[in-house]
Motif scaffolding. Structure first.
Motif, PDB file in Angstrom:
ATOM      1  N   LEU A 147       6.366  -1.221 -10.845  1.00 18.08           N
ATOM      2  CA  LEU A 147       6.149   0.140 -11.313  1.00 18.08           C
ATOM      3  C   LEU A 147       4.721   0.236 -11.846  1.00 18.08           C
ATOM      4  O   LEU A 147       4.136   1.306 -11.907  1.00 18.08           O
ATOM      5  CB  LEU A 147       7.154   0.485 -12.416  1.00 18.08           C
ATOM      6  CG  LEU A 147       7.068   1.878 -13.040  1.00 18.08           C
ATOM      7  CD1 LEU A 147       7.356   2.943 -12.001  1.00 18.08           C
ATOM      8  CD2 LEU A 147       8.032   2.005 -14.201  1.00 18.08           C
ATOM      9  N   TYR A 148       4.155  -0.926 -12.210  1.00 15.15           N
ATOM     10  CA  TYR A 148       2.791  -0.996 -12.719  1.00 15.15           C
ATOM     11  C   TYR A 148       1.810  -1.421 -11.636  1.00 15.15           C
ATOM     12  O   TYR A 148       0.728  -1.924 -11.933  1.00 15.15           O
ATOM     13  CB  TYR A 148       2.733  -1.970 -13.904  1.00 15.15           C
ATOM     14  CG  TYR A 148       3.622  -1.549 -15.042  1.00 15.15           C
ATOM     15  CD1 TYR A 148       3.169  -0.645 -16.002  1.00 15.15           C
ATOM     16  CD2 TYR A 148       4.924  -2.035 -15.153  1.00 15.15           C
ATOM     17  CE1 TYR A 148       3.999  -0.235 -17.035  1.00 15.15           C
ATOM     18  CE2 TYR A 148       5.752  -1.634 -16.185  1.00 15.15           C
ATOM     19  CZ  TYR A 148       5.279  -0.737 -17.129  1.00 15.15           C
ATOM     20  OH  TYR A 148       6.102  -0.331 -18.151  1.00 15.15           O
ATOM     21  N   ALA A 149       2.181  -1.223 -10.361  1.00 15.85           N
ATOM     22  CA  ALA A 149       1.300  -1.592  -9.259  1.00 15.85           C
ATOM     23  C   ALA A 149      -0.036  -0.869  -9.381  1.00 15.85           C
ATOM     24  O   ALA A 149      -0.082   0.339  -9.632  1.00 15.85           O
ATOM     25  CB  ALA A 149       1.962  -1.245  -7.931  1.00 15.85           C
ATOM     26  N   LEU A 150      -1.097  -1.640  -9.240  1.00 16.69           N
ATOM     27  CA  LEU A 150      -2.464  -1.109  -9.317  1.00 16.69           C
ATOM     28  C   LEU A 150      -2.776  -0.474 -10.658  1.00 16.69           C
ATOM     29  O   LEU A 150      -3.753   0.264 -10.781  1.00 16.69           O
ATOM     30  CB  LEU A 150      -2.729  -0.103  -8.186  1.00 16.69           C
ATOM     31  CG  LEU A 150      -2.501  -0.618  -6.760  1.00 16.69           C
ATOM     32  CD1 LEU A 150      -2.816   0.482  -5.764  1.00 16.69           C
ATOM     33  CD2 LEU A 150      -3.343  -1.854  -6.470  1.00 16.69           C
ATOM     34  N   ASN A 185       6.197  -2.969  -4.595  1.00 15.00           N
ATOM     35  CA  ASN A 185       7.610  -3.325  -4.731  1.00 15.00           C
ATOM     36  C   ASN A 185       8.437  -2.565  -3.703  1.00 15.00           C
ATOM     37  O   ASN A 185       9.059  -1.559  -4.004  1.00 15.00           O
ATOM     38  CB  ASN A 185       8.091  -3.030  -6.145  1.00 15.00           C
ATOM     39  CG  ASN A 185       9.479  -3.601  -6.409  1.00 15.00           C
ATOM     40  OD1 ASN A 185       9.937  -4.475  -5.689  1.00 15.00           O
ATOM     41  ND2 ASN A 185      10.138  -3.099  -7.432  1.00 15.00           N
ATOM     42  N   ILE A 186       8.348  -3.047  -2.466  1.00 13.08           N
ATOM     43  CA  ILE A 186       9.215  -2.514  -1.414  1.00 13.08           C
ATOM     44  C   ILE A 186      10.147  -3.633  -0.979  1.00 13.08           C
ATOM     45  O   ILE A 186       9.830  -4.813  -1.123  1.00 13.08           O
ATOM     46  CB  ILE A 186       8.415  -1.986  -0.203  1.00 13.08           C
ATOM     47  CG1 ILE A 186       7.583  -3.108   0.421  1.00 13.08           C
ATOM     48  CG2 ILE A 186       7.544  -0.801  -0.601  1.00 13.08           C
ATOM     49  CD1 ILE A 186       6.935  -2.722   1.729  1.00 13.08           C
ATOM     50  N   SER A 187      11.282  -3.258  -0.489  1.00 12.80           N
ATOM     51  CA  SER A 187      12.224  -4.257   0.028  1.00 12.80           C
ATOM     52  C   SER A 187      12.521  -3.969   1.492  1.00 12.80           C
ATOM     53  O   SER A 187      12.453  -2.820   1.949  1.00 12.80           O
ATOM     54  CB  SER A 187      13.523  -4.255  -0.785  1.00 12.80           C
ATOM     55  OG  SER A 187      14.196  -3.016  -0.656  1.00 12.80           O
ATOM     56  N   LEU A 188      12.817  -5.009   2.244  1.00 10.37           N
ATOM     57  CA  LEU A 188      13.173  -4.884   3.649  1.00 10.37           C
ATOM     58  C   LEU A 188      14.486  -5.640   3.863  1.00 10.37           C
ATOM     59  O   LEU A 188      14.569  -6.850   3.626  1.00 10.37           O
ATOM     60  CB  LEU A 188      12.074  -5.479   4.535  1.00 10.37           C
ATOM     61  CG  LEU A 188      12.358  -5.513   6.046  1.00 10.37           C
ATOM     62  CD1 LEU A 188      12.563  -4.099   6.599  1.00 10.37           C
ATOM     63  CD2 LEU A 188      11.218  -6.227   6.777  1.00 10.37           C
ATOM     64  N   THR A 241      12.832   0.110   1.695  1.00 12.29           N
ATOM     65  CA  THR A 241      13.091   0.935   0.506  1.00 12.29           C
ATOM     66  C   THR A 241      11.950   0.761  -0.476  1.00 12.29           C
ATOM     67  O   THR A 241      11.499  -0.366  -0.731  1.00 12.29           O
ATOM     68  CB  THR A 241      14.414   0.534  -0.168  1.00 12.29           C
ATOM     69  OG1 THR A 241      15.491   0.689   0.759  1.00 12.29           O
ATOM     70  CG2 THR A 241      14.680   1.398  -1.401  1.00 12.29           C
ATOM     71  N   ASN A 242      11.474   1.880  -1.001  1.00  9.48           N
ATOM     72  CA  ASN A 242      10.390   1.848  -1.984  1.00  9.48           C
ATOM     73  C   ASN A 242      10.988   1.888  -3.387  1.00  9.48           C
ATOM     74  O   ASN A 242      11.654   2.846  -3.762  1.00  9.48           O
ATOM     75  CB  ASN A 242       9.445   3.039  -1.780  1.00  9.48           C
ATOM     76  CG  ASN A 242       8.327   3.074  -2.804  1.00  9.48           C
ATOM     77  OD1 ASN A 242       7.967   2.044  -3.367  1.00  9.48           O
ATOM     78  ND2 ASN A 242       7.785   4.256  -3.055  1.00  9.48           N
TER      79      ASN A 242
END
Length: 407
Positions: free
Chosen positions: A322-325, A44-47, A79-80
């Motif tokens: 937030l639950y990545a991986l 969940n990163i944004s550009l 942004t992370n």
């Protein structure tokens, strides 16, 4: 006469006790555990692109007219929004210059020395914590030597950002490929939000097998046919339950989540689970399934009978990365209780059979007790006790007859 009656009654009691042994039952129990593994893969990163105007940052205004020598304020910022991660970017240049020299990396300004180029990527050599942001560059310079041959030409810069979780991963920035063969988890969805590619389906079975006389489950992971879960996914499958023994048996089911941390529990609570048995809803709730920690009966299966247990796992579309991986294991435990006719020499009354079945199925007993079933056709113990009972009655009759002659 009273004496003779007492002797006769005593003999009948003895015979009855012996015959009671042939009418008792043994309880056979067995269980099998299937460990289901489920994981959610996402980042969940944004550009976003900004520009500075009069000292203030604002959203970048595209499709502008530029002149040779212009210095354009253009700030692509990553942004992370999730857990700590490493990021990299791929920058490509698009134009319709038809053989004329266009923009390249030399025209980018304000790039931090923490960005290093390896192959076709720029790698950021510092991990981003949750909430951190980093600018890729801050501006673009249009070459001053461009002349009227560039008039009305279109220029473009395309940026693609990748992220990989920082936990248990250390990039080697001295290598040509700092991330090595690390798989990048991206959200590949169709228009309905479902994962496009899935693994091949797997036949799921739980069988009370006649030849081995034990409970067997296949495969070891009922979720193994699922792809890595992404927000919005819905997985479903069914388990064939069957009894191939010669006797009727009751089969039970319960769950046992393998949560190593509070975060794992929160993860399982986010996922939804529905279980039906022969079209009858058995459970509907989260995957943690606390109410299924105690055994529930799937029904009594007669010899050769089959049933269908269907389950559906839903990953909410609003699940944040937030639950990545994030991954967790949930144990599904199947157990069986079978009544079989056998010999019982004890005269102590038995406990309630259903209560014992539920306790064993729920795992309340410290050890599982198995009583070896009587082999079909083996009647020698029954005949022996019947013969002993007959001899006891004959003895009572002879005693009564002799006593009568004396009188």
């Amino acid at each position: 006469m009273k004496k003779h009656l007492k002797v006769l009654l005593a003999g009948a009691v003895i015979a009855g006790s012996i015959l009671a042994c042939t009418a008792a039952y043994a309880r056979f129990s067995d269980s099998v555990t299937v460990t289901n593994h489920i994981a959610v893969g996402d980042i969940n990163i944004s550009l976003r692109e900004l520009e500075k105007k009069d000292g203030r940052e604002m959203k970048y205004q595209d499709r502008r007219i530029v002149l040779p020598g212009d210095e354009i304020s253009k700030i692509p910022r990553i942004t992370n929004h999730s857990e700590p991660c490493w990021v990299r970017v791929k920058i490509s240049y698009t134009d319709d210059l038809e053989g004329l020299d266009g923009l390249d990396d030399r025209n980018l300004t304000g790039m931090s020395p923490r960005w290093i180029r390896k192959g076709e990527y720029f790698y950021y050599t510092r991990k981003l914590e949750q909430g951190d942001s980093v600018d890729i560059f801050t501006g673009v310079t249009v070459p001053s030597q461009w002349d009227e041959s560039y008039q009305d030409k279109k220029l473009g810069i395309t940026i693609v950002a990748d992220a990989v979780q920082a936990a248990n991963f250390a990039p080697d920035f001295r290598a040509m490929s700092p991330w090595g063969n690390q798989k990048i988890l991206r959200c590949i969805h169709d228009t309905d939000g479902l994962v496009v590619q899935k693994k091949s389906p797997v036949d799921l079975k739980v069988k009370f097998e006649g030849n081995a006389h034990k409970l067997i489950a296949a495969p070891e992971d009922f979720f193994s046919g699922f792809s890595t879960a992404m927000p919005g996914d819905v997985f479903h499958d069914s388990v064939e339950i069957s009894n191939t023994t010669e006797h009727a048996a009751e089969i039970f089911f319960r769950t046992s989540p393998e949560c190593k941390s509070v975060k794992d529990q929160e993860f399982l609570k986010k996922l939804k689970l529905v279980i039906t048995m022969n079209h009858k809803k058995l459970y509907s709730g989260d995957l943690l399934a606390v109410s299924l920690n105690k055994a529930v009966s799937l029904g009594e299966f007669s010899s050769g009978e089959k049933g269908n247990m269907r389950f559906e796992v839903t990953v909410p579309a609003e699940l944040d990365n937030l639950y990545a991986l994030r991954a967790a294991d949930v144990k599904w435990i199947f157990s069986v209780e079978e009544d079989q006719e056998t010999l019982e020499t004890s005269s102590v009354p038995r406990r309630n059979d259903r209560k014992e079945a539920t306790e064993r199925a729920s795992g309340n007993n410290s050890s599982s007790v198995r009583t070896t079933p009587v082999k079909t056709g083996d009647e020698s113990p029954v005949l022996l006790f019947a013969l002993m009972a007959g001899m006891a009655l004959l003895t009572c009759s002879l005693t009564l007859w002799k006593g009568g002659r004396k009188n």
